[in-house]
Design an enzyme around this catalytic site. Structure first.
Site, PDB file in Angstrom:
ATOM      1  N   ASP A 254       0.860  -1.170   0.000  1.00 36.66           N
ATOM      2  CA  ASP A 254       0.000   0.000   0.000  1.00 36.66           C
ATOM      3  C   ASP A 254       0.904   1.230   0.000  1.00 36.66           C
ATOM      4  O   ASP A 254       2.087   1.146   0.347  1.00 36.66           O
ATOM      5  CB  ASP A 254      -0.901  -0.027   1.239  1.00 36.66           C
ATOM      6  CG  ASP A 254      -1.869   1.134   1.265  1.00 36.66           C
ATOM      7  OD1 ASP A 254      -2.408   1.482   0.200  1.00 36.66           O
ATOM      8  OD2 ASP A 254      -2.071   1.708   2.349  1.00 36.66           O
ATOM      9  N   ASP A 256      -0.132   5.055   0.993  1.00 33.52           N
ATOM     10  CA  ASP A 256      -0.330   6.004   2.096  1.00 33.52           C
ATOM     11  C   ASP A 256      -0.346   5.267   3.428  1.00 33.52           C
ATOM     12  O   ASP A 256      -1.116   4.322   3.634  1.00 33.52           O
ATOM     13  CB  ASP A 256      -1.645   6.760   1.902  1.00 33.52           C
ATOM     14  CG  ASP A 256      -1.707   7.478   0.566  1.00 33.52           C
ATOM     15  OD1 ASP A 256      -0.640   7.796   0.020  1.00 33.52           O
ATOM     16  OD2 ASP A 256      -2.821   7.698   0.060  1.00 33.52           O
TER      17      ASP A 256
END
Length: 434
Positions: A254, A256
């Site tokens: 991922d 953020d």
């Protein structure tokens, strides 16, 4: 298709280890770089090879002779005076009377590419030339390209780069497939370079240039440090493994809250890579794993930012990582969300898509692009949606306590492995398969 190998350079940066031999004869794990290249061509049925020589070129001719030992037919073209990469090719191409596409690469690059796949890509693109591109661990001193989503090159960023430049880590790898029309852009008898002269000129004149992005093994061994790194890769089997023919595992990431701060920053000066991320990525880059970002960016659909804003953010992130010697092999994001009702929302992206996590459309695309073996892959994330995405894809999930720390509660997921930060999560994965 004829192959042209540009092997006339002096290799002054390698003088400390190769003062009396031409750079293409520098040995990596006991074998000259040029020998690896010839063997690669023969593997894919490319047996008509012209080697362009100048500096100490007689040593290359003595070593390889007519190429029969390697199952190829070698011709040589000796430059009377240095004409640069493009000028030398133009002179040799005219003498060869060759009117088909040509595969061109530089004799100081250790590579293990699926050349058949590269050539097919070029033929589909119908471009003047296709340039092999890849991320590397030193983009700050490499020739870079900017590419659109149709694999068309839009801009060249040749070194040295301006201070403060943000870039995608996409390096021109000194390996090209060129249409015979390329000869029209090269002036006879003048010193010219493909990267600095010919390709920028062709682009300025509206010619289509394509970028073939790959995570296969490509290493410019132009310095003693890079030569040592290439030797390590051969000795440890990494060089042999990093070919599209061989499925590789990936660590999906991922963005953020895992790589960067969890809050989207439209102000690029505030984009920051989390502590330990570059170190962890460097460990991934030195392993058999690919590093691939899979990120939801619904802010585009909600109208909080534009699609271009996300591209610029990713560019800044790659610059920050590249400055620390770390790279991402692939980067995917989903701008969609089906929900409506946000002020200023962008209806173009308000759709029910196949890519928004926890769906696995982005992972499926990455598998296709990089020949990824999901049975050996992982996902590192900071949210339960990442854990559910991993479950849906049939891969293992490892959580981190940065970002949402897997506590946002959107999905009921039992997360067994969760670590304080990215670097520790990577260490766990790599130690599990050491």
């Amino acid at each position: 298709m004829r192959v042209f190998i540009l092997a006339g350079g002096k290799g002054t940066k390698l003088a400390s280890v190769a003062r009396a031999i031409p750079k293409p004869l520098v040995k990596v794990a006991g074998k000259p770089i040029l020998e690896y290249q010839i063997e690669l061509c023969q593997k894919y049925g490319l047996t008509e090879i012209t080697i362009l020589i100048h500096h100490l070129g007689e040593q290359i001719m003595d070593y390889f002779a007519d190429g029969r030992r390697w199952g190829v037919k070698l011709r040589y073209f000796r430059e009377a005076e240095p004409l640069g990469t493009a000028g030398a090719f133009q002179e040799a191409e005219i003498k060869a009377e060759f009117n088909d596409d040509a595969l061109i690469f530089y004799g100081d690059v250790l590579m293990n590419l699926n050349l058949r796949r590269l050539i097919k890509f070029h033929q589909r693109q119908k471009a003047l030339a296709t340039l092999v591109t890849h991320p590397n661990d030193h983009p700050f001193d490499s020739d870079l390209v900017e590419v659109d989503e149709q694999a068309c090159i839009r801009r060249f960023l040749n070194k040295p780069h301006a201070s403060g430049l943000s870039y995608n880590n996409l390096v021109s790898a000194a390996c090209y497939v060129a249409s015979p029309r390329i000869i029209d852009f090269i002036s006879q008898g003048r010193s010219q370079d493909f990267a600095k002269d010919i390709f920028p000129q062709a682009l300025a004149e509206g010619q289509r240039l394509a970028a073939y992005r790959t995570a296969e093994y490509l290493k410019d061994v132009g310095t003693p440090e890079r030569l040592a790194e290439a030797t390590r890769a051969v000795n440890q089997g990494i060089f042999a493994l990093f070919n599209f023919d061989h499925p590789r595992p990936a660590i999906f990431l991922d963005r953020d809250g895992v790589i960067t701060e969890e809050t989207f920053q439209k102000d690029l000066n505030r984009v920051a890579v989390l502590p330990g991320v570059a170190e962890g990525l460097r460990q991934i880059n030195r392993s058999a794993y690919l590093a691939v970002v899979i990120s939801n960016q619904a802010a585009v659909a909600k109208g909080f930012c534009t699609y271009e804003d996300v591209l610029q953010y990713n560019k800044k992130m790659e610059t920050l990582l590249g400055n620390q010697g770390a790279k991402l092999d692939g980067l995917y994001f989903c701008p969609h969300i089906p929900d409506r009702g946000f002020p200023g929302e962008n209806l173009k992206y308000k759709i029910e898509c196949a890519c928004r996590k926890p769906k696995i459309g982005m992972i499926e695309q990455a598998v296709k692009d990089y020949n990824i073996d999901l049975s050996r892959s992982y996902f590192i994330g900071d949210a339960t949606v990442d854990a559910l995405t991993a479950e849906n894809a049939g891969i293992k999930f490892v959580g981190v306590k940065t970002g949402y720390a897997c506590r946002e509660g959107r999905h009921q997921m039992a997360i067994k492995e969760i670590f304080d930060d990215f670097q520790k999560a990577v260490a766990y994965i790599l130690s599990s398969h050491s």
